[in-house]
Design a protein around this motif. Sequence first.
Motif, short mmCIF file in Angstrom:
data_model
loop_
_atom_site.label_atom_id
_atom_site.label_comp_id
_atom_site.label_asym_id
_atom_site.label_seq_id
_atom_site.Cartn_x
_atom_site.Cartn_y
_atom_site.Cartn_z
N VAL A 1 0.83 -1.20 0.00
CA VAL A 1 0.00 0.00 0.00
C VAL A 1 0.87 1.26 0.00
O VAL A 1 0.55 2.25 -0.68
CB VAL A 1 -0.97 -0.01 1.20
N GLU A 2 1.98 1.26 0.75
CA GLU A 2 2.83 2.45 0.80
C GLU A 2 3.41 2.77 -0.57
O GLU A 2 3.45 3.92 -0.99
CB GLU A 2 3.95 2.25 1.83
N GLY A 3 3.88 1.76 -1.28
CA GLY A 3 4.39 1.99 -2.62
C GLY A 3 3.32 2.48 -3.56
O GLY A 3 3.56 3.38 -4.39
N LEU A 4 2.13 1.92 -3.45
CA LEU A 4 1.02 2.35 -4.30
C LEU A 4 0.61 3.78 -4.00
O LEU A 4 0.26 4.54 -4.92
CB LEU A 4 -0.18 1.42 -4.12
N LYS A 5 0.66 4.18 -2.75
CA LYS A 5 0.33 5.56 -2.40
C LYS A 5 1.28 6.53 -3.10
O LYS A 5 0.86 7.56 -3.64
CB LYS A 5 0.39 5.75 -0.87
N GLN A 6 2.57 6.20 -3.11
CA GLN A 6 3.52 7.07 -3.78
C GLN A 6 3.29 7.07 -5.29
O GLN A 6 3.43 8.10 -5.96
CB GLN A 6 4.95 6.63 -3.43
N ALA A 7 2.91 5.91 -5.85
CA ALA A 7 2.62 5.85 -7.28
C ALA A 7 1.38 6.68 -7.62
O ALA A 7 1.36 7.40 -8.63
CB ALA A 7 2.41 4.39 -7.70
N PHE A 8 0.35 6.59 -6.80
CA PHE A 8 -0.86 7.36 -7.03
C PHE A 8 -0.57 8.86 -6.96
O PHE A 8 -1.06 9.64 -7.79
CB PHE A 8 -1.93 7.00 -6.00
N ARG A 9 0.22 9.27 -5.96
CA ARG A 9 0.54 10.70 -5.84
C ARG A 9 1.29 11.20 -7.08
O ARG A 9 0.99 12.28 -7.60
CB ARG A 9 1.38 10.93 -4.58
N LEU A 10 2.27 10.42 -7.53
CA LEU A 10 3.03 10.83 -8.70
C LEU A 10 2.15 10.89 -9.94
O LEU A 10 2.24 11.83 -10.74
CB LEU A 10 4.18 9.86 -8.94
N ALA B 1 -5.15 1.73 -1.00
CA ALA B 1 -4.35 2.93 -1.29
C ALA B 1 -5.25 4.09 -1.69
O ALA B 1 -5.03 5.23 -1.25
CB ALA B 1 -3.35 2.62 -2.41
N ARG B 2 -6.26 3.84 -2.51
CA ARG B 2 -7.19 4.91 -2.91
C ARG B 2 -7.92 5.47 -1.70
O ARG B 2 -8.07 6.70 -1.57
CB ARG B 2 -8.21 4.37 -3.91
N ALA B 3 -8.37 4.59 -0.82
CA ALA B 3 -9.12 5.03 0.36
C ALA B 3 -8.25 5.89 1.27
O ALA B 3 -8.70 6.91 1.81
CB ALA B 3 -9.66 3.82 1.11
N TRP C 1 12.12 4.25 -9.28
CA TRP C 1 11.74 4.74 -7.95
C TRP C 1 11.50 3.52 -7.07
O TRP C 1 10.59 2.73 -7.33
CB TRP C 1 10.46 5.57 -8.07
N LEU C 2 12.32 3.36 -6.04
CA LEU C 2 12.12 2.29 -5.06
C LEU C 2 11.50 2.90 -3.82
O LEU C 2 12.15 3.68 -3.10
CB LEU C 2 13.45 1.60 -4.75
N ALA C 3 10.24 2.58 -3.59
CA ALA C 3 9.45 3.22 -2.54
C ALA C 3 9.66 2.54 -1.20
O ALA C 3 9.81 1.31 -1.11
CB ALA C 3 7.97 3.18 -2.91
N ARG C 4 9.69 3.36 -0.18
CA ARG C 4 9.69 2.89 1.21
C ARG C 4 8.70 3.72 2.00
O ARG C 4 8.40 4.86 1.61
CB ARG C 4 11.10 3.00 1.81
N PRO C 5 8.17 3.18 3.11
CA PRO C 5 7.17 3.93 3.88
C PRO C 5 7.69 5.29 4.33
O PRO C 5 8.84 5.43 4.75
CB PRO C 5 6.90 3.03 5.08
N ILE C 6 6.84 6.30 4.20
CA ILE C 6 7.15 7.66 4.66
C ILE C 6 6.08 8.02 5.69
O ILE C 6 4.91 8.17 5.34
CB ILE C 6 7.16 8.67 3.50
N ASN C 7 6.50 8.14 6.92
CA ASN C 7 5.54 8.28 8.02
C ASN C 7 5.35 9.72 8.46
O ASN C 7 5.46 10.03 9.65
CB ASN C 7 5.96 7.39 9.20
N ARG C 8 5.13 10.61 7.51
CA ARG C 8 4.78 11.98 7.86
C ARG C 8 3.98 12.60 6.71
O ARG C 8 4.02 12.09 5.58
CB ARG C 8 6.00 12.81 8.20
N PRO C 9 3.27 13.68 6.99
CA PRO C 9 2.43 14.29 5.96
C PRO C 9 3.24 14.75 4.76
O PRO C 9 4.44 15.03 4.87
CB PRO C 9 1.79 15.48 6.68
N ARG C 10 2.57 14.82 3.60
CA ARG C 10 3.23 15.22 2.36
C ARG C 10 3.95 16.56 2.53
O ARG C 10 5.06 16.74 2.01
CB ARG C 10 2.20 15.32 1.24
N GLU C 11 3.35 17.48 3.27
CA GLU C 11 3.92 18.82 3.42
C GLU C 11 5.22 18.82 4.22
O GLU C 11 5.92 19.83 4.28
CB GLU C 11 2.92 19.76 4.09
N GLU C 12 5.55 17.70 4.86
CA GLU C 12 6.77 17.62 5.67
C GLU C 12 7.82 16.70 5.05
O GLU C 12 8.92 16.55 5.61
CB GLU C 12 6.43 17.14 7.09
N ILE C 13 7.52 16.10 3.92
CA ILE C 13 8.45 15.15 3.29
C ILE C 13 9.68 15.89 2.75
O ILE C 13 9.56 16.89 2.05
CB ILE C 13 7.75 14.38 2.15
#
Length: 313
Positions: free
Chosen positions: A18-27, A70-72, A140-152
């Motif tokens: 799900v974490e990787g898919l979230k980054q793919a969806f955002r991109l 991921a969508r939810a 792009w090799l995704a790993r979990p990012i545990n903070r809001p997008r505005e803080e990445i």
Amino acid sequence: MHRFRHILYASTGIGDEVEGLKQAFRLARNNQANLTYLLFFPALPESHAPYHEKYRQFMEEQVHAALARARATLQIAESEVEVHLELISGDDPPAISIIRYQLRNNHDLLIKEAEPRSEGTRGFASLDMTLLRKCPCPVWLARPINRPREEIRVAVAVNPGNRETAEHDLSINLLQLARSLADTCNGTLDILSCWDFEFERYLRGNTRVDIPEGAMRNSIQNAQAGHQHELSLIIQASGIGGSFEVHRLRGQADKVIPVYVRSQKIDILVMGTVARTGILGYFMGNTAENIMHELECALLALKPAGFVSPIKA
């Protein structure tokens, strides 16, 4: 602004992605890009022929469940980012099948969740390293990012001392791509570049050469000033604006960059792989590989123009 138009998300169907898919969806949403989900899974032996269809259905259900989660999480409707689904099974190594699919369909970005590593182990597993070495498009090799997008936090590693045109152009592409990525995150780009006077360790204290300390200091200062000048030129040539911070780190890149990334809690590192232009399947340089072996964050890696993959479509 750099944009991807034809994104490929690749999966081997193992683990929660799900974490990787979230980054793919955002991109995909930020770039208004097409998104393809490629699931590669090993083929069942012929002795299990009666179960082939159920096996495939099970794998497809797993994909749809992950996409829905991921969508939810991101509150992205299907109409906002449509996903084309491809399921492929076979006996070839997963990395080879993924690269062949990318080559056949000319995707301009490959995203994959980094293979899980044992606790305390850094870097990337062999499947991911094969993609980094041999896939011609950005990886792009995704790993979990545990903070809001505005803080990445996004950082880019560049070497301004490249003399070859392809590597000079790669540095500019890295800066431009990282700038676009940082604009979708916290807005500030960290630019990392390493310098050193490599002869110091050989000359200092060498009684046969006996260079005066003042001359040694001048040589070190000249090396530092030369690096600063070249870095300023490459940043200027890239044309990037916005907020960025330049970090001129003294030391060998494969030693100091991973330490900086960990200590400063960088979430995404953008860097290039050193591959000689036009040479079939040339592996990454030791510096790039050594950095990657020490990373714990997400990675976006680019190759110079002209790289030719040893894998055939």
